[in-house]
Design a protein around this motif. Structure first.
Motif, PDB file in Angstrom:
ATOM      1  N   ALA A 194     -24.603 -23.852  35.163  1.00 36.60           N
ATOM      2  CA  ALA A 194     -23.495 -23.452  36.025  1.00 36.60           C
ATOM      3  C   ALA A 194     -22.179 -23.458  35.259  1.00 36.60           C
ATOM      4  N   LYS A 195     -22.015 -24.465  34.397  1.00 37.10           N
ATOM      5  CA  LYS A 195     -20.799 -24.544  33.575  1.00 37.10           C
ATOM      6  C   LYS A 195     -20.701 -23.346  32.644  1.00 37.10           C
ATOM      7  N   LEU A 196     -21.828 -23.030  32.001  1.00 38.88           N
ATOM      8  CA  LEU A 196     -21.843 -21.892  31.085  1.00 38.88           C
ATOM      9  C   LEU A 196     -21.552 -20.595  31.829  1.00 38.88           C
ATOM     10  N   LYS A 197     -22.211 -20.420  32.962  1.00 44.78           N
ATOM     11  CA  LYS A 197     -22.012 -19.199  33.733  1.00 44.78           C
ATOM     12  C   LYS A 197     -20.554 -19.070  34.177  1.00 44.78           C
ATOM     13  N   ALA A 198     -19.957 -20.188  34.640  1.00 47.62           N
ATOM     14  CA  ALA A 198     -18.562 -20.145  35.076  1.00 47.62           C
ATOM     15  C   ALA A 198     -17.634 -19.812  33.908  1.00 47.62           C
ATOM     16  N   GLU A 199     -17.933 -20.407  32.752  1.00 48.06           N
ATOM     17  CA  GLU A 199     -17.091 -20.152  31.572  1.00 48.06           C
ATOM     18  C   GLU A 199     -17.189 -18.695  31.126  1.00 48.06           C
ATOM     19  N   VAL A 200     -18.421 -18.202  31.054  1.00 50.25           N
ATOM     20  CA  VAL A 200     -18.617 -16.811  30.617  1.00 50.25           C
ATOM     21  C   VAL A 200     -18.006 -15.844  31.636  1.00 50.25           C
ATOM     22  N   ASP A 201     -18.247 -16.110  32.917  1.00 54.45           N
ATOM     23  CA  ASP A 201     -17.694 -15.236  33.950  1.00 54.45           C
ATOM     24  C   ASP A 201     -16.169 -15.233  33.929  1.00 54.45           C
ATOM     25  N   SER A 202     -15.589 -16.417  33.706  1.00 52.75           N
ATOM     26  CA  SER A 202     -14.130 -16.507  33.659  1.00 52.75           C
ATOM     27  C   SER A 202     -13.562 -15.701  32.496  1.00 52.75           C
ATOM     28  N   GLN A 203     -14.177 -15.867  31.317  1.00 48.01           N
ATOM     29  CA  GLN A 203     -13.692 -15.130  30.147  1.00 48.01           C
ATOM     30  C   GLN A 203     -13.854 -13.621  30.341  1.00 48.01           C
ATOM     31  N   LYS A 204     -15.014 -13.232  30.838  1.00 46.67           N
ATOM     32  CA  LYS A 204     -15.242 -11.798  31.028  1.00 46.67           C
ATOM     33  C   LYS A 204     -14.321 -11.229  32.097  1.00 46.67           C
ATOM     34  N   GLN A 205     -14.122 -11.981  33.173  1.00 48.12           N
ATOM     35  CA  GLN A 205     -13.260 -11.487  34.243  1.00 48.12           C
ATOM     36  C   GLN A 205     -11.825 -11.314  33.757  1.00 48.12           C
ATOM     37  N   THR A 206     -11.382 -12.267  32.923  1.00 45.12           N
ATOM     38  CA  THR A 206     -10.027 -12.148  32.359  1.00 45.12           C
ATOM     39  C   THR A 206      -9.891 -10.883  31.524  1.00 45.12           C
ATOM     40  N   LEU A 207     -10.911 -10.636  30.685  1.00 41.36           N
ATOM     41  CA  LEU A 207     -10.884  -9.431  29.855  1.00 41.36           C
ATOM     42  C   LEU A 207     -10.952  -8.160  30.706  1.00 41.36           C
ATOM     43  N   PHE A 208     -11.800  -8.189  31.728  1.00 43.92           N
ATOM     44  CA  PHE A 208     -11.910  -7.013  32.600  1.00 43.92           C
ATOM     45  C   PHE A 208     -10.618  -6.763  33.366  1.00 43.92           C
ATOM     46  N   ASP A 209      -9.947  -7.836  33.780  1.00 44.04           N
ATOM     47  CA  ASP A 209      -8.669  -7.671  34.489  1.00 44.04           C
ATOM     48  C   ASP A 209      -7.630  -7.033  33.569  1.00 44.04           C
ATOM     49  N   LYS A 210      -7.599  -7.507  32.333  1.00 45.34           N
ATOM     50  CA  LYS A 210      -6.644  -6.930  31.373  1.00 45.34           C
ATOM     51  C   LYS A 210      -6.956  -5.458  31.116  1.00 45.34           C
ATOM     52  N   LEU A 211      -8.246  -5.151  30.951  1.00 45.42           N
ATOM     53  CA  LEU A 211      -8.635  -3.758  30.733  1.00 45.42           C
ATOM     54  C   LEU A 211      -8.269  -2.895  31.936  1.00 45.42           C
ATOM     55  N   SER A 212      -8.423  -3.443  33.127  1.00 45.08           N
ATOM     56  CA  SER A 212      -8.063  -2.691  34.331  1.00 45.08           C
ATOM     57  C   SER A 212      -6.567  -2.390  34.374  1.00 45.08           C
TER      58      SER A 212
END
Length: 383
Positions: A194-212
């Motif tokens: 769960a920790k790994l998934k939250a960390e990966v999701d957070s990093q990816k979401q941040t990058l996707f938000d910036k790309l958006s």
């Protein structure tokens, strides 16, 4: 004078009458059934705990969604075995509940009263020598029916105490310890997942938000550039219309008309804005390339880069799942042992006694017990 055989028979009937009404005897039988229910329930709970732990690890694998984590697939056969064990324990628990219900009914006041009246009637018939064959058969049948469940429970319990309970208790302790280890391992591994998934999701979401945001800005810039092009095209038309009125000498000397100068200045300004928008678009493209490169780096760290923190967590989760496979496989050897003992105690032995009951009833009436039940039903329907 009474013969020795008659004395034994009458004493046996008196003892059965006492047992029929003795509250301590009923509590003793119920305690046997309840202790067996407790044993079965604990094993059933352990098998369900293993199911839950396996589900946790399999959800951990799915939650991460990484191709490199595959060990949880090895838990599928073990999970199926846990399901089979749960089904077997449900059957054993159902058998015990059935025995408990039957004993509760047969030891009630009504059945005890009927048995007491039957014994008195039998003794009267014995004294008056009425129905010699029928009274023996009826009395033997009533004893079988009234004391079948206590006989099964007592005999099963005594045999279990002598031969099985010690092994069952030892296996139960081992199973409980290993189940606790498996459960803790699954909880730890799932938490890491769960920790790994939250960390990966957070990093990816941040990058996707910036790309958006960058995409939105590029769309605005494209619209602005289009408007600037249209404005410059309009200015070019106006400038050409003015320049068309120049004389031949003005054309030869490239002299601009005074009316065209403001328009040329305005075009120069628009050209500067247009070039600035193009430069901003190039900067946005470079920033997008950098963000996409970060996404590629993150994905690479999930699968290849063993030095990253994310990859270390993945290794820990994978190791936890692999250890779980080994622990559960070892656990199920103990599970199968205790399951065999409990099936022998809770299912096979009662079935043996039911078989013996059927044989005894056949010996008394020279008919099968099932045939008697069918005939009784037919007579009841006919009446």
């Amino acid at each position: 004078m009474l013969s020795k055989q008659h004395i034994i028979k009458y004493l046996s009937l008196i003892v059965l009458l006492l047992l029929c009404w003795l509250e301590q005897f009923q509590q003793y039988i119920m305690s046997f059934i309840d202790s067996a229910l407790l044993q079965s329930t604990l094993v059933y709970a352990s098998s369900r705990t293993v199911n839950a732990a396996i589900s946790l690890l399999q959800s951990a694998e799915v939650g991460i969604g990484i191709a490199s984590i595959q060990p949880a697939q090895l838990l599928d056969p073990v999970n199926d075995l846990a399901e089979y064990m749960s089904d077997a324990m449900r059957l054993a628990i159902g058998s015990l509940f059935l025995q408990r219900i039957l004993y509760t009914i047969s030891s009630g006041v009504i059945f005890s009263s009927v048995f007491t009246v039957s014994v008195i009637a039998y003794l009267i018939c014995e004294w008056r020598d009425f129905y010699p064959t029928l009274r023996h058969k009826l009395m033997a049948s009533l004893i079988l029916i009234r004391f079948l469940v206590p006989a099964v429970v007592l005999t099963t319990g005594l045999v279990s105490q002598v031969f099985l309970d010690e092994q069952i208790n030892q296996q139960s302790e081992q199973v409980s310890e290993k189940v606790a280890t498996v459960n803790n391992n699954a909880s730890t591994t799932s938490a890491l997942s769960a920790k790994l998934k939250a960390e990966v999701d957070s990093q990816k979401q941040t990058l996707f938000d910036k790309l958006s945001l960058l995409n939105d800005q590029q769309i605005k810039n494209h619209q602005q550039a289009t408007e600037l092009k249209l404005q410059m095209a309009e200015l070019d038309k106006k400038i050409e219309a003015i320049q068309a009125t120049r004389s031949l000498s003005e054309v030869i000397t490239f002299k601009e008309l005074a009316k065209a100068k403001p328009l040329l200045d305005q075009k120069q300004q628009l050209t500067g804005k247009f070039n600035a928008v193009l430069e901003q678009q190039m900067a946005l493209n470079q920033e997008k390339d950098a963000l996409n490169e970060q996404l590629d780096t993150l994905n690479a760290s999930l699968n290849h880069d063993s030095s990253s923190q994310v990859s270390k967590i993945i290794d820990t989760v994978t190791s936890g799942i692999s250890n779980m496979v080994a622990t559960v496989e070892d656990l199920f050897i103990d599970f199968l042992n205790i399951l065999s003992l409990l099936i022998l105690k809770l299912l096979l032995m009662p079935l043996i006694f039911l078989y013996l009951f059927n044989k005894a009833f056949n010996a008394i009436w020279q008919r099968r017990f099932i045939d008697v039940i069918k005939q009784t039903k037919e007579q009841a329907f006919n009446h």
